[in-house]
Design a protein around this motif. Structure first.
Motif, mmCIF file in Angstrom:
data_model
loop_
_atom_site.group_PDB
_atom_site.id
_atom_site.type_symbol
_atom_site.label_atom_id
_atom_site.label_comp_id
_atom_site.label_asym_id
_atom_site.label_seq_id
_atom_site.Cartn_x
_atom_site.Cartn_y
_atom_site.Cartn_z
ATOM 1 N N LEU A 276 0.845 -1.188 0.000
ATOM 2 C CA LEU A 276 0.000 0.000 0.000
ATOM 3 C C LEU A 276 0.882 1.240 0.000
ATOM 4 O O LEU A 276 1.880 1.308 0.726
ATOM 5 C CB LEU A 276 -0.914 0.014 1.224
ATOM 6 N N TRP A 277 0.511 2.197 -0.819
ATOM 7 C CA TRP A 277 1.304 3.424 -0.948
ATOM 8 C C TRP A 277 0.354 4.614 -0.975
ATOM 9 O O TRP A 277 -0.680 4.566 -1.650
ATOM 10 C CB TRP A 277 2.142 3.368 -2.219
ATOM 11 N N ARG A 278 0.707 5.647 -0.256
ATOM 12 C CA ARG A 278 -0.121 6.842 -0.221
ATOM 13 C C ARG A 278 0.605 7.964 -0.975
ATOM 14 O O ARG A 278 1.723 8.340 -0.637
ATOM 15 C CB ARG A 278 -0.403 7.264 1.213
ATOM 16 N N ILE A 279 -0.026 8.466 -2.021
ATOM 17 C CA ILE A 279 0.564 9.548 -2.825
ATOM 18 C C ILE A 279 0.372 10.867 -2.100
ATOM 19 O O ILE A 279 -0.736 11.194 -1.654
ATOM 20 C CB ILE A 279 -0.087 9.588 -4.220
ATOM 21 N N ASP A 280 1.450 11.630 -1.980
ATOM 22 C CA ASP A 280 1.370 12.866 -1.199
ATOM 23 C C ASP A 280 1.600 14.128 -2.017
ATOM 24 O O ASP A 280 1.653 15.229 -1.458
ATOM 25 C CB ASP A 280 2.371 12.827 -0.034
ATOM 26 N N ARG A 281 1.744 13.988 -3.342
ATOM 27 C CA ARG A 281 1.936 15.195 -4.136
ATOM 28 C C ARG A 281 1.412 14.981 -5.552
ATOM 29 O O ARG A 281 1.304 13.847 -6.028
ATOM 30 C CB ARG A 281 3.399 15.617 -4.173
ATOM 31 N N GLU A 282 1.114 16.079 -6.202
ATOM 32 C CA GLU A 282 0.591 16.045 -7.557
ATOM 33 C C GLU A 282 1.731 15.892 -8.549
ATOM 34 O O GLU A 282 2.851 16.343 -8.315
ATOM 35 C CB GLU A 282 -0.191 17.331 -7.841
ATOM 36 N N GLY A 283 1.436 15.244 -9.671
ATOM 37 C CA GLY A 283 2.445 15.077 -10.711
ATOM 38 C C GLY A 283 2.996 13.663 -10.745
ATOM 39 O O GLY A 283 2.507 12.749 -10.085
ATOM 40 N N THR A 284 4.063 13.491 -11.532
ATOM 41 C CA THR A 284 4.651 12.165 -11.752
ATOM 42 C C THR A 284 5.684 11.834 -10.688
ATOM 43 O O THR A 284 6.536 12.659 -10.354
ATOM 44 C CB THR A 284 5.314 12.112 -13.140
ATOM 45 N N SER A 285 5.596 10.636 -10.165
ATOM 46 C CA SER A 285 6.577 10.140 -9.196
ATOM 47 C C SER A 285 7.204 8.862 -9.741
ATOM 48 O O SER A 285 6.509 8.014 -10.313
ATOM 49 C CB SER A 285 5.918 9.846 -7.848
ATOM 50 N N LYS A 286 8.518 8.748 -9.559
ATOM 51 C CA LYS A 286 9.211 7.519 -9.933
ATOM 52 C C LYS A 286 9.452 6.715 -8.666
ATOM 53 O O LYS A 286 10.124 7.165 -7.745
ATOM 54 C CB LYS A 286 10.528 7.827 -10.634
ATOM 55 N N LEU A 287 8.872 5.513 -8.627
ATOM 56 C CA LEU A 287 8.999 4.645 -7.465
ATOM 57 C C LEU A 287 9.895 3.461 -7.801
ATOM 58 O O LEU A 287 9.975 3.038 -8.953
ATOM 59 C CB LEU A 287 7.624 4.141 -7.017
ATOM 60 N N GLU A 288 10.545 2.945 -6.772
ATOM 61 C CA GLU A 288 11.430 1.793 -6.939
ATOM 62 C C GLU A 288 11.064 0.719 -5.934
ATOM 63 O O GLU A 288 11.000 0.981 -4.728
ATOM 64 C CB GLU A 288 12.886 2.201 -6.746
ATOM 65 N N LEU A 289 10.795 -0.472 -6.446
ATOM 66 C CA LEU A 289 10.560 -1.636 -5.589
ATOM 67 C C LEU A 289 11.843 -2.459 -5.552
ATOM 68 O O LEU A 289 12.418 -2.767 -6.601
ATOM 69 C CB LEU A 289 9.410 -2.472 -6.140
ATOM 70 N N SER A 290 12.290 -2.822 -4.374
ATOM 71 C CA SER A 290 13.560 -3.550 -4.273
ATOM 72 C C SER A 290 13.557 -4.439 -3.030
ATOM 73 O O SER A 290 12.700 -4.310 -2.147
ATOM 74 C CB SER A 290 14.741 -2.572 -4.208
ATOM 75 N N PHE A 291 14.535 -5.344 -2.982
ATOM 76 C CA PHE A 291 14.750 -6.178 -1.804
ATOM 77 C C PHE A 291 16.227 -6.545 -1.762
ATOM 78 O O PHE A 291 16.912 -6.563 -2.797
ATOM 79 C CB PHE A 291 13.866 -7.433 -1.822
ATOM 80 N N PRO A 292 16.782 -6.824 -0.583
ATOM 81 C CA PRO A 292 18.218 -7.100 -0.470
ATOM 82 C C PRO A 292 18.594 -8.442 -1.092
ATOM 83 O O PRO A 292 17.753 -9.325 -1.288
ATOM 84 C CB PRO A 292 18.449 -7.101 1.044
ATOM 85 N N VAL A 293 19.874 -8.561 -1.411
ATOM 86 C CA VAL A 293 20.401 -9.801 -1.985
ATOM 87 C C VAL A 293 20.409 -10.887 -0.913
ATOM 88 O O VAL A 293 20.927 -10.691 0.190
ATOM 89 C CB VAL A 293 21.821 -9.582 -2.535
ATOM 90 N N ALA A 294 19.805 -12.026 -1.247
ATOM 91 C CA ALA A 294 19.763 -13.141 -0.301
ATOM 92 C C ALA A 294 21.074 -13.918 -0.338
ATOM 93 O O ALA A 294 21.809 -13.887 -1.338
ATOM 94 C CB ALA A 294 18.590 -14.067 -0.633
ATOM 95 N N GLU A 295 21.359 -14.608 0.727
ATOM 96 C CA GLU A 295 22.579 -15.423 0.782
ATOM 97 C C GLU A 295 22.513 -16.516 -0.274
ATOM 98 O O GLU A 295 21.533 -17.249 -0.372
ATOM 99 C CB GLU A 295 22.724 -16.038 2.174
#
Length: 742
Positions: A276-295
């Motif tokens: 879930l993400w809440r947008i807090d400003r007008e216009g275009t936002s670039k979002l990044e989904l990531s997770f750490p490198v597993a062993e």
């Protein structure tokens, strides 16, 4: 270079040869006798000569004449070595051909193999030319679009070799076999078979996927409302042999805002979830989904993915229609009237109180299309077909609003049972459940009954009352129950059941009470009880306001993708991928706000590489000003759309489609040696494993010497031969008549 030898060949059988010779002797004798006995020997002699010529041609055709051309190459035989230079060569899963156990990248394996002395052995003391060339080399262009489209094409480089070289003795192919663009390589293998060029393939890489966790897909909406939560589904795939507990992080790359969520990824499977993400400003936002490198994870590039989403301020237009001011109606009216993003109108059909009084009330149903089309969502309470309520024509208008203008409609039945009268109207087709008509007043409960979320409901944004999934589950378990519900048998086909009656079942299973369904371009929601207002107990407006606010925005999402004064443009899918066909739909209005009934709509499409095209939309429903068309997305990136009315320069609306394509050429993907095996089998070649590369020279040199290419044209089967024979026969018969011979 090559030279040709052309000559005429006959291939008669002994029988045909004997019959032909006898026929020529007999016909020749008859011709001589006829000439010597004739009163006009010169004229008769010419005719008999023609007879003999025709006989000779027939005999020659029986002897199977062929015009043969033998093509002999002037240059020495050639052996081509094709090696895969694509980005997948960075995958670290190959074992060097020197027999050592060290694991290297596929590119390093190919480099090592090309340096072996075995290729010099193939030259056969200068009698054979050996050359190597790469294919599918990455473009130096570092733009996202160019990188995404780069892939491996095995078919094209082989076909080009066959066109450019006429004396290939063999082709050696070093590749992982993982082609992802161009035509299937089996087509090139079939052409090699026709030209008698065998293929020797050397598979590179492992058939097993590297230990890795990768982001497969992110299906975020194209826009969200400022201050409102949006749901961003994603999917991961793990090839690790153990379960992994990790943390997903969603970050706004421009301001550093973050959201984290702990997830459990099962071994060797795909994992689906959402944040879930809440947008807090007008216009275009670039979002990044990531997770750490597993062993133990060997590929790290696919542990992050960026996407774009737009924030909008929105003013939804909502119409609530009710018969009596019951508690559910009162609190929905309060919730929506206090929502700063909602412009509310209420229409009350009360037999004693009239049609309501106040700033949010209208006195009559908006029968004109220009008045009705402005509503994004319509709530239908305990209302039906009756004097002082809805008319049959008005139900038809409401259905058209949903199906043609992408509006939403919410059904909230009540204990009066008025909605039963809607079943035989156009609105009855939109109701997503089948009602028990024997109980029009519904079912009353002596104790409160809760709603039970289904698996679909637990993953839906509509039912997301908490800030995360764990909190949401707790919220729903603690929500106050209801004392009345509609008598429902089951959901209709194609409907999504989000919640059911927790305490009642029938022959179809649990009774559905919160159901959604698509209807034309719009959406329908059915809430089978009238006690959502009770959710305020102990928390005031928190959950009640959130639920109805989410309903209104979810139902109007598509309708408000791009809305202008005279044109509303929406499309699906809203996050297409390259090669997808996007359906464009538009609603157009005249200067008075009425649906356009006389005019043409166009959409100018600008691709990420700047190419422009125009699409003329087709009128779908004349009375509603509804138009539709289609366009194909061929590139990833931003596709700009500008819709307008022909001959009205001021009536335009613009929007952008974000086509987020997968990178064709990925590291970490398993090799596909079966592709190489099939190609080698078709051409009559062999698959050479890494440990046997040094023996490849002996296998190629053992190939039979390539014979000169021979082409033959069967003269006896040519249409020209038949025509010539027919003409000569006609001429012979005509001359006999003129000569007086019968």
């Amino acid at each position: 270079m090559h030279f040709q030898i052309q000559n005429l060949h006959f291939t008669p059988s002994l029988t045909f040869f004997t019959v032909g010779c006898v026929a020529l002797i007999v016909v020749g004798t008859l011709c001589v006798l006829a000439t010597t006995r004739s009163a006009r020997p010169k004229r008769t002699g010419a005719i008999e000569a023609l007879r003999f010529l025709i006989t000779l041609l027939v005999v020659l055709m029986l002897w199977g004449p062929e015009w043969k051309t033998i093509i002999t190459p002037e240059n020495e035989p050639e052996i081509a070595i094709l090696w895969d230079a694509s980005r997948s060569g960075e995958t670290l899963d190959a074992q060097l051909p020197d027999g050592k156990n060290s694991v290297v990248s596929r590119r390093a394996f190919i480099d090592s193999a090309l340096k072996l002395d075995v290729w010099k052995t193939l030259e056969n003391n200068g009698k054979t030319a050996v050359f190597s060339q790469p294919f599918s080399e990455p473009s130096p262009n570092t733009e996202t679009t160019a990188t995404t489209l780069q892939g491996t094409d095995i078919n094209d480089p082989i076909e080009k070799l066959l066109e450019q070289h006429d004396n290939l003795r063999a082709i050696v192919l070093l590749s992982d076999g993982d082609w992802n663009t161009g035509s299937p390589p089996i087509g090139a293998a079939q052409k090699m078979l026709l030209k008698n060029v065998p293929l020797f393939t050397i598979p590179v890489g492992s058939k097993e996927r590297l230990p890795d966790i990768e982001i497969l897909d992110i299906t975020a909406p194209t826009y969200g409302i400022i201050g409102e939560p949006i749901q961003i589904p994603f999917s991961l795939r793990s090839s690790l042999k153990r379960d992994i507990n990790t943390t997903i992080k969603l970050r706004d790359t421009s301001n550093g805002k973050e959201f984290t969520k702990k997830v459990h990824i099962p071994a060797g499977k795909e994992y689906f979830d959402n944040v879930l993400w809440r947008i807090d400003r007008e216009g275009t936002s670039k979002l990044e989904l990531s997770f750490p490198v597993a062993e133990g994870e060997l590929v790290v590039e696919n542990n992050r993915q960026e996407f774009i989403i737009q924030g909008k301020k929105e003013n939804l237009k909502v119409l609530v229609i009710e018969s009596i001011p019951r508690w559910e109606y009162r609190f929905i009216r309060n919730a929506l009237s206090r929502d700063p993003g909602v412009d509310l109108d209420c229409l009350l059909f009360h037999p004693k109180l009239g049609k309501g009084d106040g700033p949010d009330y209208i006195q009559d149903f908006p029968d004109k299309l220009e008045d009705l089309q402005k509503y994004d969502v319509v709530f239908i309470g305990d209302v039906g077909i009756a004097n002082g309520q809805l008319t049959l024509k008005q139900t038809e208008l409401l259905k058209g609003l949903v199906e043609n203008q992408a509006s939403g409609i919410v059904f909230i039945p009540g204990s009066k049972g008025n909605q039963k009268t809607l079943l035989n109207t156009p609105l009855g087709e939109l109701i997503p459940v089948i009602l028990d008509e024997s109980k029009p007043e519904g079912i009353s409960e002596s104790t409160a009954s809760p709603l039970a979320l289904t698996s679909q409901g637990r993953g839906s944004l509509l039912t997301m009352l908490g800030d995360n999934e764990l909190e949401n589950e707790r919220v729903w378990k603690n929500l106050p129950g209801f004392y009345w519900s509609a008598a429902i048998e089951k959901a209709k086909g194609g409907a999504d059941v989000l919640a059911t009656h927790a305490n009642r079942r029938n022959r179809y299973g649990r009774i559905p009470l919160l159901v959604t369904k698509s209807a034309g371009n719009g959406k329908v929601l059915y809430l089978g009880h009238d006690s959502a207002w009770r959710w305020r107990r102990g928390v005031e407006d928190l959950y009640h306001y959130r639920f109805w606010g989410q309903v209104a925005r979810w139902m109007s999402y598509q309708r408000n993708m791009a809305a202008g004064e005279q044109i509303r443009l929406y499309y699906s899918p809203d996050r297409p991928r390259p090669a997808d066909v996007v359906t464009l739909k538009a609603n157009a209005f005249d200067s008075n706000g009425a649906p356009l009934t006389d005019g043409s709509i166009y959409v100018d499409v600008t691709s990420p590489n700047g190419e422009k095209s125009r699409i003329e939309l087709t009128r779908s429903a004349e009375a509603w000003g509804s138009y539709s068309g289609r366009t194909r997305i061929s590139l990833p990136g931003e596709w700009k759309l500008s819709a307008g009315i022909v001959n009205d320069a001021d009536a335009t609306v613009e929007t952008t489609i974000i086509a987020q394509g997968d990178v064709l050429e990925k590291t970490g993907q398993p090799a596909r040696p079966e592709v190489l095996e099939e190609m080698a089998r078709v051409t009559g070649g062999e698959v050479i494993m890494a440990k046997d590369i040094k023996d490849i020279a002996n296998r190629i040199n053992a190939l039979p010497i390539k014979k000169p290419q021979e082409e033959s044209i069967p003269l006896w089967a040519q249409i020209a031969s038949m025509i010539t024979l027919i003409v000569l026969l006609a001429l012979f018969w005509t001359l006999r008549k003129l000569n007086g011979t019968f």
